[in-house]
Motif scaffolding. Structure first.
Motif, short mmCIF file in Angstrom:
data_model
loop_
_atom_site.label_atom_id
_atom_site.label_comp_id
_atom_site.label_asym_id
_atom_site.label_seq_id
_atom_site.Cartn_x
_atom_site.Cartn_y
_atom_site.Cartn_z
N ALA A 74 0.83 -1.21 0.00
CA ALA A 74 0.00 0.00 0.00
C ALA A 74 0.87 1.26 0.00
O ALA A 74 0.54 2.25 -0.66
CB ALA A 74 -0.93 0.00 1.20
N LEU A 75 1.98 1.21 0.71
CA LEU A 75 2.91 2.33 0.74
C LEU A 75 3.47 2.61 -0.66
O LEU A 75 3.47 3.76 -1.13
CB LEU A 75 4.05 2.04 1.72
N LEU A 76 3.92 1.57 -1.33
CA LEU A 76 4.48 1.74 -2.67
C LEU A 76 3.42 2.19 -3.67
O LEU A 76 3.66 3.07 -4.50
CB LEU A 76 5.14 0.45 -3.14
N LEU A 77 2.24 1.59 -3.60
CA LEU A 77 1.17 1.97 -4.52
C LEU A 77 0.70 3.40 -4.30
O LEU A 77 0.38 4.10 -5.26
CB LEU A 77 0.00 1.01 -4.40
N SER A 78 0.65 3.83 -3.05
CA SER A 78 0.21 5.21 -2.78
C SER A 78 1.24 6.23 -3.22
O SER A 78 0.91 7.38 -3.45
CB SER A 78 -0.12 5.38 -1.30
N ALA A 79 2.49 5.81 -3.36
CA ALA A 79 3.53 6.73 -3.85
C ALA A 79 3.61 6.73 -5.37
O ALA A 79 3.75 7.79 -5.98
CB ALA A 79 4.88 6.35 -3.26
N ILE A 80 3.48 5.56 -5.97
CA ILE A 80 3.67 5.45 -7.41
C ILE A 80 2.39 5.69 -8.19
O ILE A 80 2.40 6.37 -9.22
CB ILE A 80 4.27 4.07 -7.76
N GLY A 81 1.27 5.16 -7.70
CA GLY A 81 0.02 5.24 -8.44
C GLY A 81 -0.44 6.64 -8.79
O GLY A 81 -0.65 6.95 -9.98
N PRO A 82 -0.60 7.53 -7.83
CA PRO A 82 -1.02 8.89 -8.17
C PRO A 82 -0.03 9.63 -9.06
O PRO A 82 -0.42 10.43 -9.91
CB PRO A 82 -1.16 9.59 -6.81
N ALA A 83 1.27 9.35 -8.90
CA ALA A 83 2.26 10.02 -9.75
C ALA A 83 2.12 9.58 -11.20
O ALA A 83 2.19 10.41 -12.12
CB ALA A 83 3.67 9.72 -9.23
N LEU B 290 0.26 11.11 0.25
CA LEU B 290 -0.48 9.87 0.55
C LEU B 290 0.35 8.77 1.20
O LEU B 290 -0.16 8.05 2.04
CB LEU B 290 -1.15 9.34 -0.71
N PRO B 291 1.62 8.58 0.83
CA PRO B 291 2.38 7.49 1.45
C PRO B 291 2.59 7.64 2.95
O PRO B 291 2.96 6.68 3.62
CB PRO B 291 3.72 7.52 0.72
N LEU B 292 2.34 8.82 3.50
CA LEU B 292 2.52 9.01 4.93
C LEU B 292 1.57 8.12 5.75
O LEU B 292 1.97 7.59 6.78
CB LEU B 292 2.31 10.49 5.29
N LEU B 293 0.35 7.93 5.28
CA LEU B 293 -0.62 7.11 6.02
C LEU B 293 -0.20 5.64 6.11
O LEU B 293 -0.12 5.09 7.21
CB LEU B 293 -2.01 7.25 5.41
N PRO B 294 0.09 4.95 4.97
CA PRO B 294 0.53 3.56 5.12
C PRO B 294 1.89 3.43 5.81
O PRO B 294 2.14 2.43 6.48
CB PRO B 294 0.57 3.01 3.70
N LEU B 295 2.75 4.44 5.68
CA LEU B 295 4.03 4.39 6.37
C LEU B 295 3.83 4.43 7.88
O LEU B 295 4.44 3.65 8.62
CB LEU B 295 4.93 5.54 5.92
N LEU B 296 2.97 5.32 8.34
CA LEU B 296 2.67 5.38 9.77
C LEU B 296 2.01 4.10 10.25
O LEU B 296 2.31 3.60 11.33
CB LEU B 296 1.78 6.58 10.08
#
Length: 182
Positions: free
Chosen positions: A33-42, A67-73
């Motif tokens: 989810a972290l990777l997808l939230s960083a790459i997907g919107p970009a 967005l990646p802040l949420l799954p990272l936390l």
């Protein structure tokens, strides 16, 4: 530094493996989810730019930074829960507080990084009026100082979650942990 403020960095990898072994699919799911939230919107933002929706594409690229802040936390909280318990008790985790502190930490780090880069640019411009060699030295030395500072902040976000520090406390504690012992 007091022993109570030190992280057992030597035993970090074995402890992380123990934590991962307790809930591997949750860890993999949150990492995905972290990777997808960083790459997907970009990627979506770049496609929108090519279709002629520039402002919407820019908005999606900005979202890929936030967005990646949420799954990272969530991943850091899961790791904190899965690691073997310490003798000290921590206050209960409040997501609203943690999200505000993490956002503040990221904004502070970004502000300091941009300020440092602006200072390097200004000093190199001023030094470049005298000598281009001096300007190059300013850029190289300033870049090395910025990299050293960024390296000293590598543990700030995990410390915010693990020790329930505020943003500035996490930055200071990270600097103390990374600094070589005298």
């Amino acid at each position: 530094m007091a022993p109570s403020t030190e992280l057992p960095l030597v035993t970090l990898l074995p402890r992380a493996w123990i934590g991962f072994g307790k809930a591997p699919w949750r860890c993999v799911g949150l990492a995905s989810a972290l990777l997808l939230s960083a790459i997907g919107p970009a990627l979506l933002g770049e496609d929108l730019r090519q279709l002629g929706f520039g402002w919407l594409g820019d908005l999606m690229v900005a979202a890929s930074l936030v967005l990646p802040l949420l799954p990272l936390l969530a991943l850091l909280c899961l790791a904190d829960q899965l690691l073997p318990a310490e003798s000290t008790s921590k206050p209960p985790l409040r997501w609203g507080w943690m999200l505000r502190q993490a956002t503040g930490l990221v904004l502070l780090e970004l502000l300091l990084l941009l300020g440092g880069l602006a200072l390097i640019k200004t000093l190199s411009w001023a030094a470049g009026r005298m000598s281009t060699t001096l300007a190059g030295l300013v850029v190289v030395s300033g870049g090395l100082l910025m990299l050293a500072w960024l390296f000293s902040q590598v543990l700030a976000l995990p410390l915010l979650v693990h020790h329930r520090h505020r943003a500035l406390q996490a930055m200071d504690h990270s600097r103390q942990l990374v600094r070589p012992k005298a």
